[in-house]
Enzyme design. Structure first.
Site, PDB file in Angstrom:
ATOM      1  CD  GLU A 116      10.969 -20.844  17.263  1.00 25.78           C
ATOM      2  OE1 GLU A 116      11.446 -20.130  16.382  1.00 25.78           O
ATOM      3  OE2 GLU A 116       9.788 -20.770  17.628  1.00 25.78           O
TER       4      GLU A 116
ATOM      5  CG  ASP B 112       5.037 -26.448   6.794  1.00 29.22           C
ATOM      6  OD1 ASP B 112       6.163 -26.059   7.180  1.00 29.22           O
ATOM      7  OD2 ASP B 112       4.268 -27.081   7.524  1.00 29.22           O
ATOM      8  CG  HIS B 113       9.716 -22.187   6.753  1.00 26.20           C
ATOM      9  ND1 HIS B 113       8.768 -21.956   7.719  1.00 26.20           N
ATOM     10  CD2 HIS B 113      10.911 -22.211   7.405  1.00 26.20           C
ATOM     11  CE1 HIS B 113       9.378 -21.848   8.896  1.00 26.20           C
ATOM     12  NE2 HIS B 113      10.668 -21.996   8.742  1.00 26.20           N
TER      13      HIS B 113
ATOM     14  CG  HIS C 287       6.537 -25.507  10.959  1.00 33.04           C
ATOM     15  ND1 HIS C 287       6.220 -25.230   9.655  1.00 33.04           N
ATOM     16  CD2 HIS C 287       6.717 -24.301  11.554  1.00 33.04           C
ATOM     17  CE1 HIS C 287       6.226 -23.919   9.473  1.00 33.04           C
ATOM     18  NE2 HIS C 287       6.517 -23.330  10.608  1.00 33.04           N
TER      19      HIS C 287
ATOM     20  CE  LYS D 166       2.795 -20.929  10.434  1.00 32.15           C
ATOM     21  NZ  LYS D 166       3.846 -20.312  11.254  1.00 32.15           N
TER      22      LYS D 166
ATOM     23  CE  LYS E 168      17.284 -21.781  15.006  1.00 32.63           C
ATOM     24  NZ  LYS E 168      15.846 -21.919  14.810  1.00 32.63           N
TER      25      LYS E 168
ATOM     26  CE  LYS F 100       7.419 -18.075  18.654  1.00 33.62           C
ATOM     27  NZ  LYS F 100       8.401 -18.405  17.618  1.00 33.62           N
TER      28      LYS F 100
ATOM     29  CG  ASP G 206       3.747 -19.802  15.133  1.00 37.56           C
ATOM     30  OD1 ASP G 206       3.554 -19.279  14.014  1.00 37.56           O
ATOM     31  OD2 ASP G 206       4.834 -19.734  15.745  1.00 37.56           O
TER      32      ASP G 206
ATOM     33  NE  ARG H 230      -2.943  -0.618   2.973  1.00 41.68           N
ATOM     34  CZ  ARG H 230      -3.748  -0.921   3.976  1.00 41.68           C
ATOM     35  NH1 ARG H 230      -4.770  -0.159   4.261  1.00 41.68           N
ATOM     36  NH2 ARG H 230      -3.550  -1.987   4.712  1.00 41.68           N
TER      37      ARG H 230
ATOM     38  CE  LYS I 194      13.275 -25.209   9.064  1.00 40.67           C
ATOM     39  NZ  LYS I 194      14.194 -24.104   9.291  1.00 40.67           N
TER      40      LYS I 194
HETATM   41  C1  BG6 Z   1       7.424 -19.947  11.703  1.00 39.60           C
HETATM   42  C2  BG6 Z   1       6.716 -19.523  12.955  1.00 39.60           C
HETATM   43  O1  BG6 Z   1       6.549 -20.631  10.856  1.00 39.60           O
HETATM   44  O2  BG6 Z   1       8.513 -20.775  12.036  1.00 39.60           O
HETATM   45  C3  BG6 Z   1       7.674 -18.835  13.914  1.00 39.60           C
HETATM   46  O3  BG6 Z   1       5.643 -18.657  12.642  1.00 39.60           O
HETATM   47  C4  BG6 Z   1       8.897 -19.680  14.154  1.00 39.60           C
HETATM   48  O4  BG6 Z   1       7.027 -18.529  15.135  1.00 39.60           O
HETATM   49  C5  BG6 Z   1       9.493 -20.153  12.840  1.00 39.60           C
HETATM   50  O5  BG6 Z   1       9.836 -18.916  14.866  1.00 39.60           O
HETATM   51  C6  BG6 Z   1      10.617 -21.144  13.062  1.00 39.60           C
HETATM   52  O6  BG6 Z   1      11.246 -21.398  11.852  1.00 39.60           O
HETATM   53  P1  BG6 Z   1      12.773 -21.831  11.776  1.00 39.60           P
HETATM   54  O7  BG6 Z   1      13.011 -22.042  10.302  1.00 39.60           O
HETATM   55  O8  BG6 Z   1      13.562 -20.719  12.362  1.00 39.60           O
HETATM   56  O9  BG6 Z   1      12.874 -23.094  12.572  1.00 39.60           O
END
Ligand code: BG6
Length: 494
Positions: A219, A180-181, A243, A151, A348, A343, A238, A46, A185
């Site tokens: 995390e 879904d990233h 995931h 997502k 991590k 979290k 989330d 925007r 990986k």
């Molecule tokens: C995201 C979540 O999909 O994945 C975040 O919305 C999270 O809250 C993140 O921190 C974690 O991704 P990665 O790739 O850092 O493990």
């Protein structure tokens, strides 16, 4: 093969995702000569700004987040020449004129490029953006035009269904890429290679040999600047709905016949369908939630969730979730799958631990077995990517004592260079038209069905003991009790 000419239109181009993930990934692909020769990025948001301002904002993102770190002037300039910006508010009924014109210009005189519309926007805006594409007929070629949806895909089963229905009216399913990233990986994809390219493990990949499975995605970060979004989401929505359940599917699925997108996704959906539904009265036994309070990492103090920006002082949003799931099928009957994510945990680390049953008979003297631990296979997704098998060995010495030792495969040692980021893989797949690593409509809905009963009970019965874990710990005590019921305990990362 050379990729077809492509224009990538990013909706929400001023947002965090484009800045932190998408453009850095595209730039790394560019430097690796993986992008199509004719490739253009059009950002839409925007805010009024010119191309130059937009490009220099993106460059900062690339400098901070690309795999290679700070960009050099020359290649960046060449890449930036392909980027332009349009200020359009697609929630307005007559929006889209600028975009239509830009796409037409890009079509002129040459082969029409494929169009990818990446909707990096909050869910509330999806309908407006998709509606605009449909109204203007910008995404009409079902072979060459695609949309990518980020997502959260809905916030419960009903809203996900409604969203699927809506998109289904506007586009063909094969045009829709729900991202879904985690599936991009390297180590998550490697679960497929590990299971189905080796004959060593598949024969023991079942209830006869496997005692239980643990999936941990921990995390250290808190909610950061995303309080506004997270307050409405929570850890179950989330992380678990997407995931963690996707990882579970890869661990538990039957061998696919081929790598065809639908074949792989069918096998994964089978797993989700086989998960025994959690009844409302069982939620307190099978699911645990938690929220972090203030805590410490080394010398650094961090605030509790309720003191994070944009978070309510009395918030009941969970920042930790753990579940025990049972998969009711031939292979997995009676093998618990424990999932946990949170979290502000101690480390991590994302990993899957497959814990095997004890050998049927121990011939050793009692003293020998003191150091005994079950065999364990750990798929380390991040940060120390690799696979570890924990075996029992004789401890060196004159006495016969058992001890644990690890056989390790480490990506960093076995292969040189850094693996591509998830978004690089996934963006390339969209350009190629390969949907194997993306979520099909039914997959998303099945995953919501798994978590829905828990969401519903949690929403009706608010927690009374939040915050219930200290930042820097491994989560609430209730999570230890959840797994202890069957004599198990959460395994420390190897
Ligand atoms: C995201 C979540 O999909 O994945 C975040 O919305 C999270 O809250 C993140 O921190 C974690 O991704 P990665 O790739 O850092 O493990």
């Amino acid at each position: 093969a050379q990729l077809e000419p492509t224009v990538l239109v990013i909706f929400g181009a001023g947002g965090d995702l484009a800045w932190r993930k998408l453009v850095p990934a595209l730039y790394d692909l560019y430097l690796d000569h993986r992008l199509p020769e004719r490739f253009t990025i059009v950002g839409i948001a925007r805010r009024q700004q010119d191309d130059e301002t937009f490009r220099s904002h993106l460059r900062q993102g690339v400098d901070s987040f690309s795999r290679r770190g700070k960009s050099a002037d020359e290649p960046w300039r060449e890449f930036a020449d392909r980027i332009s910006y349009l200020a359009e508010d697609f929630t307005q009924p007559d929006a889209g004129a600028l975009l239509g014109r830009r796409l037409q210009e890009l079509d002129e005189g040459t082969e029409r490029p494929n169009r990818i519309f990446y909707l990096a926007i909050p869910p509330g805006l999806l309908e407006a953006a998709a509606g605009m594409l449909q109204r203007l007929g910008l995404c009409r070629d079902c072979q060459r035009d695609r949309i990518v949806v980020e997502k959260p895909f809905g916030r419960d089963l009903d809203s996900a269904r409604a969203l699927n229905r809506l998109l289904g009216e506007m586009f063909v399913e094969s045009q829709i890429y729900r991202i879904d990233h985690y599936l991009g990986k390297e180590t998550v994809q490697n679960i497929l290679a590990f299971r189905f390219a080796n004959s060593l493990f598949e024969p023991i990949w079942n209830r006869r040999y496997i005692d239980h499975v643990q999936i941990t995605v921990a995390e250290k970060v808190g909610v950061e600047e995303r309080g506004g979004y997270y307050e409405r989401a929570g850890a179950l929505r989330d992380m678990v709905q997407n995931h963690l359940l996707q990882i579970l599917c890869l661990v538990a699925m039957e061998p696919p016949v081929s790598f065809d997108a639908d074949e792989v996704r069918n096998k994964k959906v089978d797993v989700l369908r086989a998960i025994r539904p959690i009844r409302p009265e069982e939620v307190h036994q099978l699911a645990v939630r938690g929220q972090y309070g203030a805590g410490q990492y080394g010398a650094g103090a961090v605030p509790g969730y309720r003191n994070e920006p944009a978070v309510a002082g009395e918030s009941v949003t969970e920042t930790f979730a753990a579940l025990k799931l049972n998969i009711g099928n031939w292979r997995w009957q009676g093998v618990p799958f424990y999932l946990r994510t949170g979290k502000r945990l101690s480390a991590k680390v994302s990993e899957v631990s497959i814990v095997f049953r004890p050998a049927p008979h121990q011939p050793f003297p009692a003293a020998a077995a003191e150091g005994w631990q079950p065999n364990r296979l750990v798929i380390r997704i991040q940060p120390e990517e690799g696979i570890v098998t924990r075996i029992q060995v004789k401890q060196p010495g004159t006495r016969f004592l058992l001890g644990a030792a690890d056989m390790q495969f480490r990506y960093r040692e076995a292969f040189r260079g850094t693996p591509p980021e998830a978004y690089e893989t996934l963006l390339l797949d969209v350009m190629r038209g390969d949907a194997t690593l993306f979520m099909r409509a039914d997959q998303v809905e099945c995953a919501w069905s798994v978590v829905s009963p828990v969401l519903e009970v949690w929403e009706t019965v608010p927690p009374t003991d939040f915050p219930d874990y200290r930042a820097g710990s491994w989560g609430p005590e209730a999570a230890d009790l959840l797994i202890a019921k069957e004599g198990h305990s959460w395994l420390q990362p190897v």
